[in-house]
Scaffold this motif. Structure first.
Motif, PDB file in Angstrom:
ATOM      1  N   GLU A 148       9.135  -2.131  14.943  1.00 24.21           N
ATOM      2  CA  GLU A 148       7.867  -1.676  14.374  1.00 24.21           C
ATOM      3  C   GLU A 148       7.423  -2.685  13.329  1.00 24.21           C
ATOM      4  O   GLU A 148       8.212  -3.487  12.864  1.00 24.21           O
ATOM      5  N   ASP A 149       6.195  -2.575  12.916  1.00 29.00           N
ATOM      6  CA  ASP A 149       5.708  -3.456  11.862  1.00 29.00           C
ATOM      7  C   ASP A 149       6.223  -2.975  10.513  1.00 29.00           C
ATOM      8  O   ASP A 149       5.893  -1.877  10.065  1.00 29.00           O
ATOM      9  N   ARG A 151       5.386  -3.703   7.742  1.00 27.60           N
ATOM     10  CA  ARG A 151       4.354  -3.517   6.723  1.00 27.60           C
ATOM     11  C   ARG A 151       3.631  -2.181   6.886  1.00 27.60           C
ATOM     12  O   ARG A 151       2.730  -1.870   6.129  1.00 27.60           O
ATOM     13  N   HIS A 152       4.011  -1.405   7.897  1.00 29.60           N
ATOM     14  CA  HIS A 152       3.420  -0.077   8.071  1.00 29.60           C
ATOM     15  C   HIS A 152       4.508   0.977   7.936  1.00 29.60           C
ATOM     16  O   HIS A 152       4.951   1.556   8.924  1.00 29.60           O
ATOM     17  N   ALA A 154       4.694   3.935   7.205  1.00 29.00           N
ATOM     18  CA  ALA A 154       4.529   5.301   7.703  1.00 29.00           C
ATOM     19  C   ALA A 154       5.303   5.479   9.002  1.00 29.00           C
ATOM     20  O   ALA A 154       5.806   6.562   9.298  1.00 29.00           O
ATOM     21  N   LYS A 155       5.430   4.381   9.757  1.00 28.20           N
ATOM     22  CA  LYS A 155       6.075   4.485  11.063  1.00 28.20           C
ATOM     23  C   LYS A 155       7.575   4.747  10.954  1.00 28.20           C
ATOM     24  O   LYS A 155       8.173   5.277  11.869  1.00 28.20           O
ATOM     25  N   ARG A 157       8.885   5.888   7.830  1.00 28.65           N
ATOM     26  CA  ARG A 157       9.070   6.528   6.534  1.00 28.65           C
ATOM     27  C   ARG A 157      10.056   7.691   6.603  1.00 28.65           C
ATOM     28  O   ARG A 157      10.783   7.964   5.670  1.00 28.65           O
TER      29      ARG A 157
END
Length: 176
Positions: A148-149, A151-152, A154-155, A157
């Protein structure tokens, strides 16, 4: 001191005794030889992950323990350990969220350190590196690859509450 010509006759290589001693960081070791080397106890004995050297030590009872040499030029964490960092917070049994896992070179050593009772959630957003990471994780039951990225958050978290340590090796695109 004395001279004691330390050359070793023919066939010395296999018999050269390497002594492995614990480093101050739990789960990290030093192989004492002509050149001391940082190493971790191989979770998957008999397997190199990225072509690193392995060192085998025989115990009194005849069992063998295999260690993998941890190259500070290929791992910021190894460099930090050699540089004398106070605490890496990664130890046997810890759960680590590793951001920027790349192809898993350092992650494989973190996997060695946390051992069978620990876990490494390895986040990498490049699918190219992710392939190597996923392959490495097939053999290492304590590595959970997450492509996953980084920098995101939420994915991934939902994982953060489940870990003891967050280690970030992410190059920020805006670092220039």
């Amino acid at each position: 001191g004395g001279r004691g010509g330390g050359r070793g006759g023919p066939g010395m290589k296999g018999g050269a005794k390497v002594v492995v001693v614990p480093h101050k960081h739990d789960g990290v070791f030093i192989a004492k030889a002509k050149e001391d080397a940082l190493c971790t106890k191989n979770m998957v004995a008999g397997e190199s992950v990225y072509g690193e050297k392995r060192v085998s030590v025989q115990n009194e009872d005849g069992s063998k323990v295999e260690y993998r040499v941890w190259n500070p030029f290929r791992s910021k964490l190894a460099a930090a350990v050699l540089g004398g960092v106070d605490n890496i917070w990664i130890a046997p049994g810890t759960r680590v969220l590793y951001l920027g896992a790349a192809s898993g070179t350092t992650v494989s050593h973190v996997s060695d350190i946390v051992g069978p009772t620990g876990l490494v959630y390895a986040v990498e957003f490049s699918h190219r590196s992710g392939r190597d990471l996923v392959n490495m994780a097939k053999k290492r039951t304590n590595v959970i690859p997450i492509i996953e990225d980084a920098r995101h958050p939420a994915k991934y978290r939902m994982l953060v509450g489940m870990v003891d340590v967050i280690f970030s090796d992410v190059a920020q695109p805006d670092q220039g």
